[in-house]
Scaffold this motif. Structure first.
Motif, PDB file in Angstrom:
ATOM      1  N   TYR A  81     -28.694  16.977  13.441  1.00  0.00           N
ATOM      2  CA  TYR A  81     -28.281  18.072  14.362  1.00  0.00           C
ATOM      3  C   TYR A  81     -26.608  17.363  15.080  1.00  0.00           C
ATOM      4  O   TYR A  81     -26.427  17.941  15.930  1.00  0.00           O
ATOM      5  N   SER A  82     -26.716  16.191  14.922  1.00  0.00           N
ATOM      6  CA  SER A  82     -25.785  15.426  15.581  1.00  0.00           C
ATOM      7  C   SER A  82     -24.308  15.729  15.765  1.00  0.00           C
ATOM      8  O   SER A  82     -23.523  15.661  16.745  1.00  0.00           O
ATOM      9  N   GLU A  83     -23.697  16.628  14.695  1.00  0.00           N
ATOM     10  CA  GLU A  83     -22.551  17.000  14.599  1.00  0.00           C
ATOM     11  C   GLU A  83     -22.519  18.498  14.635  1.00  0.00           C
ATOM     12  O   GLU A  83     -21.252  19.116  14.308  1.00  0.00           O
ATOM     13  N   VAL A  84     -23.244  18.958  15.000  1.00  0.00           N
ATOM     14  CA  VAL A  84     -23.521  20.833  14.731  1.00  0.00           C
ATOM     15  C   VAL A  84     -22.682  21.214  15.955  1.00  0.00           C
ATOM     16  O   VAL A  84     -21.582  21.947  15.875  1.00  0.00           O
ATOM     17  N   VAL A  85     -22.858  20.849  17.132  1.00  0.00           N
ATOM     18  CA  VAL A  85     -22.259  21.400  18.410  1.00  0.00           C
ATOM     19  C   VAL A  85     -20.573  21.067  18.212  1.00  0.00           C
ATOM     20  O   VAL A  85     -19.868  21.816  18.719  1.00  0.00           O
ATOM     21  N   SER A  86     -20.347  19.581  18.045  1.00  0.00           N
ATOM     22  CA  SER A  86     -18.966  19.283  17.693  1.00  0.00           C
ATOM     23  C   SER A  86     -18.388  20.097  16.628  1.00  0.00           C
ATOM     24  O   SER A  86     -17.030  20.453  16.872  1.00  0.00           O
ATOM     25  N   SER A  87     -18.749  20.418  15.696  1.00  0.00           N
ATOM     26  CA  SER A  87     -18.043  21.065  14.599  1.00  0.00           C
ATOM     27  C   SER A  87     -18.163  22.624  15.162  1.00  0.00           C
ATOM     28  O   SER A  87     -16.900  23.048  14.808  1.00  0.00           O
ATOM     29  N   PHE A  88     -19.011  23.172  15.891  1.00  0.00           N
ATOM     30  CA  PHE A  88     -18.872  24.401  16.340  1.00  0.00           C
ATOM     31  C   PHE A  88     -17.691  24.621  17.287  1.00  0.00           C
ATOM     32  O   PHE A  88     -16.752  25.600  17.054  1.00  0.00           O
ATOM     33  N   PHE A  89     -17.225  23.394  18.118  1.00  0.00           N
ATOM     34  CA  PHE A  89     -16.282  23.736  18.865  1.00  0.00           C
ATOM     35  C   PHE A  89     -14.939  23.507  18.306  1.00  0.00           C
ATOM     36  O   PHE A  89     -13.778  23.975  18.508  1.00  0.00           O
ATOM     37  N   GLU A  90     -14.950  22.615  17.010  1.00  0.00           N
ATOM     38  CA  GLU A  90     -13.705  22.635  16.655  1.00  0.00           C
ATOM     39  C   GLU A  90     -13.066  24.112  16.107  1.00  0.00           C
ATOM     40  O   GLU A  90     -11.879  24.313  15.755  1.00  0.00           O
ATOM     41  N   PHE A  91     -13.966  24.971  15.749  1.00  0.00           N
ATOM     42  CA  PHE A  91     -13.710  26.218  15.237  1.00  0.00           C
ATOM     43  C   PHE A  91     -12.953  27.041  16.220  1.00  0.00           C
ATOM     44  O   PHE A  91     -11.987  27.957  15.957  1.00  0.00           O
ATOM     45  N   PHE A  92     -13.111  26.684  17.463  1.00  0.00           N
ATOM     46  CA  PHE A  92     -12.118  27.429  18.554  1.00  0.00           C
ATOM     47  C   PHE A  92     -10.722  27.070  18.463  1.00  0.00           C
ATOM     48  O   PHE A  92      -9.786  28.031  18.719  1.00  0.00           O
ATOM     49  N   THR A  93     -10.589  26.001  17.780  1.00  0.00           N
ATOM     50  CA  THR A  93      -8.848  25.630  17.606  1.00  0.00           C
ATOM     51  C   THR A  93      -8.234  26.374  16.399  1.00  0.00           C
ATOM     52  O   THR A  93      -6.930  26.592  16.310  1.00  0.00           O
ATOM     53  N   TYR A  94      -9.104  27.202  15.696  1.00  0.00           N
ATOM     54  CA  TYR A  94      -8.640  28.294  14.676  1.00  0.00           C
ATOM     55  C   TYR A  94      -8.707  29.551  14.991  1.00  0.00           C
ATOM     56  O   TYR A  94      -8.141  30.475  14.362  1.00  0.00           O
ATOM     57  N   SER A  95      -9.119  29.731  16.219  1.00  0.00           N
ATOM     58  CA  SER A  95      -9.531  31.180  16.655  1.00  0.00           C
ATOM     59  C   SER A  95      -8.233  31.846  17.366  1.00  0.00           C
ATOM     60  O   SER A  95      -7.323  31.225  17.866  1.00  0.00           O
ATOM     61  N   SER A  96      -8.292  33.252  17.472  1.00  0.00           N
ATOM     62  CA  SER A  96      -7.254  33.757  17.912  1.00  0.00           C
ATOM     63  C   SER A  96      -6.946  33.574  19.529  1.00  0.00           C
ATOM     64  O   SER A  96      -5.972  33.477  19.923  1.00  0.00           O
ATOM     65  N   PRO A  97      -8.164  33.519  20.344  1.00  0.00           N
ATOM     66  CA  PRO A  97      -8.109  33.213  21.662  1.00  0.00           C
ATOM     67  C   PRO A  97      -7.226  31.699  22.111  1.00  0.00           C
ATOM     68  O   PRO A  97      -6.656  31.778  22.992  1.00  0.00           O
ATOM     69  N   PHE A  98      -7.352  30.916  21.035  1.00  0.00           N
ATOM     70  CA  PHE A  98      -6.795  29.603  21.088  1.00  0.00           C
ATOM     71  C   PHE A  98      -5.259  29.786  21.612  1.00  0.00           C
ATOM     72  O   PHE A  98      -4.566  29.283  22.312  1.00  0.00           O
ATOM     73  N   ILE A  99      -4.580  30.291  20.547  1.00  0.00           N
ATOM     74  CA  ILE A  99      -3.159  30.614  20.530  1.00  0.00           C
ATOM     75  C   ILE A  99      -2.754  31.409  21.677  1.00  0.00           C
ATOM     76  O   ILE A  99      -1.758  31.320  22.136  1.00  0.00           O
ATOM     77  N   GLN A 100      -3.657  32.530  22.047  1.00  0.00           N
ATOM     78  CA  GLN A 100      -3.350  33.341  23.284  1.00  0.00           C
ATOM     79  C   GLN A 100      -3.436  32.305  24.507  1.00  0.00           C
ATOM     80  O   GLN A 100      -2.418  32.336  25.486  1.00  0.00           O
ATOM     81  N   ILE A 101      -4.245  31.399  24.620  1.00  0.00           N
ATOM     82  CA  ILE A 101      -4.364  30.399  25.781  1.00  0.00           C
ATOM     83  C   ILE A 101      -2.975  29.654  25.840  1.00  0.00           C
ATOM     84  O   ILE A 101      -2.437  29.154  26.800  1.00  0.00           O
TER      85      ILE A 101
END
Length: 292
Positions: A81-101
């Motif tokens: 479980y150690s890398e689940v949340v950190s990998s999950f947060f990586e996905f935000f840098t690929y999302s549309s809201p990221f470029i909006q911000i």
């Protein structure tokens, strides 16, 4: 790292949402910044942003856990479980809201200083970067699988084998011979992995597979938790964040990891590899890979 007195122990029943010790977290990483720290135009790369989001996943795990015992708080969880949340947060840098911000930050800084001209990422460049980033994910996954097999195999040997002078080389060659899939590897006699260059071999102790497993679980959380549908709306984002806090972050190692993921995804089986493949296909469509 965190203070050793991050959590206190209590005798139940106790309201852990109200009674806890606030942790202090230090985040350390290397960034390729310009020599002058006073340069207002200095920016990090998108790859570095991905790294920061990854580490923030670990940080939030520490800050938001609410469990009674210090040794199961924060990032003190099962290796799977150690890398689940950190990998999950990586996905935000690929999302549309990221470029909006990023566009909002650009407009704010330029309104504060019209003379500033940092080389901000554009929506077009962001889409291209994201596509290129995922274009060869299949080879990256293949390499991670090979290294995970090597990691497990080397930690399975008995004491006499592990002290043998050619043990590591022998195991590596056997794995490469059995699992390599590319013609160029077969022609060269190499399998694309070298134990001496595998930095995680020591401290992960046979658990390197957790990185790839973490991406599978995180992908299920991304889609089944409806995070992929988020378009940057504040209220919707607050609802997602609250679900993460209540169902994932607060439990840390105090609850069986798979049950945390089940609660968030509302799926009995959160091991669906198809979710990870869906993520890759979404950001690097098959039609863009026809030139391979």
């Amino acid at each position: 790292f965190t203070d050793s007195d991050q959590k206190q122990t209590y005798s139940p029943p106790v309201d852990f949402e109200q009674t806890f010790t606030i942790p202090r977290v230090g985040l350390a990483l290397d960034l390729e910044l310009p020599m002058s720290l006073e340069d207002e135009n200095q920016l990090i790369t998108l790859r570095e942003a991905e790294t920061i989001f990854h580490e923030f996943g670990h940080t939030f795990s520490i800050l938001l856990s609410r469990v009674p015992y210090h040794h199961v708080s924060g990032t003190r969880v099962a290796f799977d479980y150690s890398e689940v949340v950190s990998s999950f947060f990586e996905f935000f840098t690929y999302s549309s809201p990221f470029i909006q911000i990023m566009n909002q930050v650009k407009n704010l800084r330029q309104s504060q200083n019209p003379n500033s001209n940092p080389n901000y990422i554009t929506t077009e460049n962001f889409t291209t970067w994201r596509k290129n980033h995922f274009l060869l994910q299949g080879t990256n996954i293949y390499r991670q699988i090979m290294l995970a097999i090597l990691d497990v195999s080397l930690h399975q040997g008995n004491e006499s084998q592990r002290h043998s002078s050619n043990w590591t080389k022998t195991v590596t060659e056997e794995i490469c011979s059995k699992y390599r899939i590319f013609d160029v590897e077969k022609e060269s006699g190499q399998g694309g992995i070298k134990a001496e260059r595998f930095g995680h071999l020591g401290h992960y102790g046979g658990n390197y597979y957790s990185y790839l497993l973490g991406k599978v679980w995180a992908s299920n959380m991304w889609y089944e938790g409806r995070v992929s549908e988020w378009k940057g709306d504040v209220e919707a984002g607050r609802e997602i964040g609250e679900n993460l806090r209540r169902k994932v972050f607060r439990w840390a190692g105090g609850k069986k990891a798979v049950n945390c993921v089940r609660d968030f995804t509302r799926r009995e089986d959160p091991f669906n590899v198809g979710a990870l493949l869906k993520l890759i296909e979404e950001f690097a469509p098959i039609e863009d890979q026809s030139s391979w």
